[in-house]
Design a protein around this motif. Structure first.
Motif, PDB file in Angstrom:
ATOM      1  N   ILE A   5       0.825  -1.218   0.000  1.00 57.59           N
ATOM      2  CA  ILE A   5       0.000   0.000   0.000  1.00 57.59           C
ATOM      3  C   ILE A   5       0.857   1.266   0.000  1.00 57.59           C
ATOM      4  O   ILE A   5       0.496   2.269  -0.621  1.00 57.59           O
ATOM      5  CB  ILE A   5      -1.021   0.004   1.180  1.00 57.59           C
ATOM      6  CG1 ILE A   5      -2.001   1.186   1.075  1.00 57.59           C
ATOM      7  CG2 ILE A   5      -0.300   0.052   2.511  1.00 57.59           C
ATOM      8  CD1 ILE A   5      -2.954   1.081  -0.074  1.00 57.59           C
ATOM      9  N   LEU A   6       2.028   1.217   0.638  1.00 58.17           N
ATOM     10  CA  LEU A   6       2.908   2.389   0.638  1.00 58.17           C
ATOM     11  C   LEU A   6       3.434   2.697  -0.759  1.00 58.17           C
ATOM     12  O   LEU A   6       3.561   3.863  -1.142  1.00 58.17           O
ATOM     13  CB  LEU A   6       4.071   2.182   1.609  1.00 58.17           C
ATOM     14  CG  LEU A   6       3.683   2.121   3.086  1.00 58.17           C
ATOM     15  CD1 LEU A   6       4.908   1.834   3.957  1.00 58.17           C
ATOM     16  CD2 LEU A   6       2.997   3.408   3.521  1.00 58.17           C
ATOM     17  N   ARG A   7       3.723   1.647  -1.520  1.00 56.16           N
ATOM     18  CA  ARG A   7       4.173   1.844  -2.908  1.00 56.16           C
ATOM     19  C   ARG A   7       3.061   2.494  -3.721  1.00 56.16           C
ATOM     20  O   ARG A   7       3.302   3.405  -4.517  1.00 56.16           O
ATOM     21  CB  ARG A   7       4.578   0.515  -3.526  1.00 56.16           C
ATOM     22  CG  ARG A   7       5.028   0.664  -4.957  1.00 56.16           C
ATOM     23  CD  ARG A   7       5.677  -0.596  -5.508  1.00 56.16           C
ATOM     24  NE  ARG A   7       6.039  -0.364  -6.882  1.00 56.16           N
ATOM     25  CZ  ARG A   7       5.679  -1.128  -7.901  1.00 56.16           C
ATOM     26  NH1 ARG A   7       4.969  -2.219  -7.682  1.00 56.16           N
ATOM     27  NH2 ARG A   7       6.035  -0.843  -9.127  1.00 56.16           N
ATOM     28  N   PHE A  16       3.135   6.138  -5.493  1.00 56.25           N
ATOM     29  CA  PHE A  16       2.907   6.220  -6.935  1.00 56.25           C
ATOM     30  C   PHE A  16       1.820   7.245  -7.256  1.00 56.25           C
ATOM     31  O   PHE A  16       1.944   8.019  -8.198  1.00 56.25           O
ATOM     32  CB  PHE A  16       2.522   4.836  -7.483  1.00 56.25           C
ATOM     33  CG  PHE A  16       2.401   4.788  -8.971  1.00 56.25           C
ATOM     34  CD1 PHE A  16       3.525   4.630  -9.771  1.00 56.25           C
ATOM     35  CD2 PHE A  16       1.156   4.892  -9.589  1.00 56.25           C
ATOM     36  CE1 PHE A  16       3.411   4.579 -11.155  1.00 56.25           C
ATOM     37  CE2 PHE A  16       1.032   4.838 -10.963  1.00 56.25           C
ATOM     38  CZ  PHE A  16       2.157   4.690 -11.754  1.00 56.25           C
ATOM     39  N   PHE A  17       0.739   7.233  -6.483  1.00 61.17           N
ATOM     40  CA  PHE A  17      -0.379   8.144  -6.721  1.00 61.17           C
ATOM     41  C   PHE A  17      -0.243   9.475  -5.975  1.00 61.17           C
ATOM     42  O   PHE A  17      -1.060  10.365  -6.179  1.00 61.17           O
ATOM     43  CB  PHE A  17      -1.706   7.478  -6.329  1.00 61.17           C
ATOM     44  CG  PHE A  17      -2.225   6.530  -7.362  1.00 61.17           C
ATOM     45  CD1 PHE A  17      -2.935   7.000  -8.455  1.00 61.17           C
ATOM     46  CD2 PHE A  17      -1.992   5.182  -7.253  1.00 61.17           C
ATOM     47  CE1 PHE A  17      -3.406   6.126  -9.425  1.00 61.17           C
ATOM     48  CE2 PHE A  17      -2.464   4.294  -8.215  1.00 61.17           C
ATOM     49  CZ  PHE A  17      -3.167   4.770  -9.305  1.00 61.17           C
ATOM     50  N   LYS A  18       0.772   9.553  -5.112  1.00 63.93           N
ATOM     51  CA  LYS A  18       0.928  10.749  -4.260  1.00 63.93           C
ATOM     52  C   LYS A  18      -0.388  11.020  -3.533  1.00 63.93           C
ATOM     53  O   LYS A  18      -0.943  12.114  -3.567  1.00 63.93           O
ATOM     54  CB  LYS A  18       1.363  11.953  -5.082  1.00 63.93           C
ATOM     55  CG  LYS A  18       2.741  11.789  -5.714  1.00 63.93           C
ATOM     56  CD  LYS A  18       3.113  12.984  -6.555  1.00 63.93           C
ATOM     57  CE  LYS A  18       4.480  12.850  -7.173  1.00 63.93           C
ATOM     58  NZ  LYS A  18       4.618  11.864  -8.219  1.00 63.93           N
ATOM     59  N   ALA A  19      -0.893   9.953  -2.902  1.00 68.88           N
ATOM     60  CA  ALA A  19      -2.182  10.008  -2.202  1.00 68.88           C
ATOM     61  C   ALA A  19      -2.086   9.229  -0.903  1.00 68.88           C
ATOM     62  O   ALA A  19      -1.161   8.436  -0.713  1.00 68.88           O
ATOM     63  CB  ALA A  19      -3.272   9.409  -3.088  1.00 68.88           C
ATOM     64  N   GLN A  53      -7.550   7.520   0.367  1.00 69.51           N
ATOM     65  CA  GLN A  53      -7.909   7.799  -1.021  1.00 69.51           C
ATOM     66  C   GLN A  53      -7.783   6.537  -1.892  1.00 69.51           C
ATOM     67  O   GLN A  53      -8.613   6.310  -2.775  1.00 69.51           O
ATOM     68  CB  GLN A  53      -7.021   8.901  -1.599  1.00 69.51           C
ATOM     69  CG  GLN A  53      -7.287  10.267  -0.993  1.00 69.51           C
ATOM     70  CD  GLN A  53      -6.245  11.279  -1.430  1.00 69.51           C
ATOM     71  OE1 GLN A  53      -5.064  11.120  -1.149  1.00 69.51           O
ATOM     72  NE2 GLN A  53      -6.703  12.300  -2.145  1.00 69.51           N
ATOM     73  N   ILE A  54      -6.781   5.734  -1.614  1.00 74.21           N
ATOM     74  CA  ILE A  54      -6.594   4.486  -2.364  1.00 74.21           C
ATOM     75  C   ILE A  54      -7.754   3.540  -2.078  1.00 74.21           C
ATOM     76  O   ILE A  54      -8.341   2.959  -2.994  1.00 74.21           O
ATOM     77  CB  ILE A  54      -5.239   3.820  -2.020  1.00 74.21           C
ATOM     78  CG1 ILE A  54      -4.059   4.757  -2.326  1.00 74.21           C
ATOM     79  CG2 ILE A  54      -5.095   2.481  -2.756  1.00 74.21           C
ATOM     80  CD1 ILE A  54      -3.956   5.251  -3.740  1.00 74.21           C
TER      81      ILE A  54
END
Length: 141
Positions: A23-25, A29-32, A36-37
């Protein structure tokens, strides 16, 4: 796979799980944030920009789900002579007959379970008769 009702968030979540992506990756990647993910996983639809980023991150073409939907459920082109005759488009032209393994399996399963006859499949999905029979023959091997 149900190509009629696509819940893209769930499909993305499933692919993340399959690929065991941290999840950190994803957040980086999304800068979120994580929230939000997780919200994206609940979305029935996502913008094309976000879907493109998911496709790159997970190395999977999520747009293909929608292409398969169009092949299976979009009405066939009108053969009426009054339609726009040979008008050239500036947009790229693609082959409509792009059949994935999942779609072929879906169609063959409908025939095997007798949900549809071969003739109904040919008429409903505009699949050439020879193509369908080649799929059936290959599936018997």
């Amino acid at each position: 796979m149900d190509f009629k009702n696509i819940h893209i968030g769930k499909l993305i979540q499933e692919k993340v799980s399959e690929n065991e992506v941290n999840i950190l990756r994803i957040c980086n990647f999304f800068k979120a944030g994580e929230e939000q993910i997780y919200d994206m996983y609940e979305c029935h639809e996502l913008s094309t920009g976000i879907l493109l980023r998911w496709s790159k991150l997970l190395e999977y073409d999520f747009f293909r789900m929608y292409s398969q939907h169009l092949i299976l459920y979009a009405p066939p082109k009108s053969t009426d002579s009054n339609t726009k005759q040979n008008k050239k488009s500036e947009l790229p032209q693609f082959r409509k007959s792009l059949y994935t393994k999942e779609m072929i399996d879906f169609i063959l399963e409908m025939i095997e379970t007798q949900k549809k006859t071969k003739l109904e499949v040919i008429q409903d999905y505009n699949i050439p008769k020879t193509t369908l029979y080649k799929w059936i023959e290959k599936s018997k091997r």
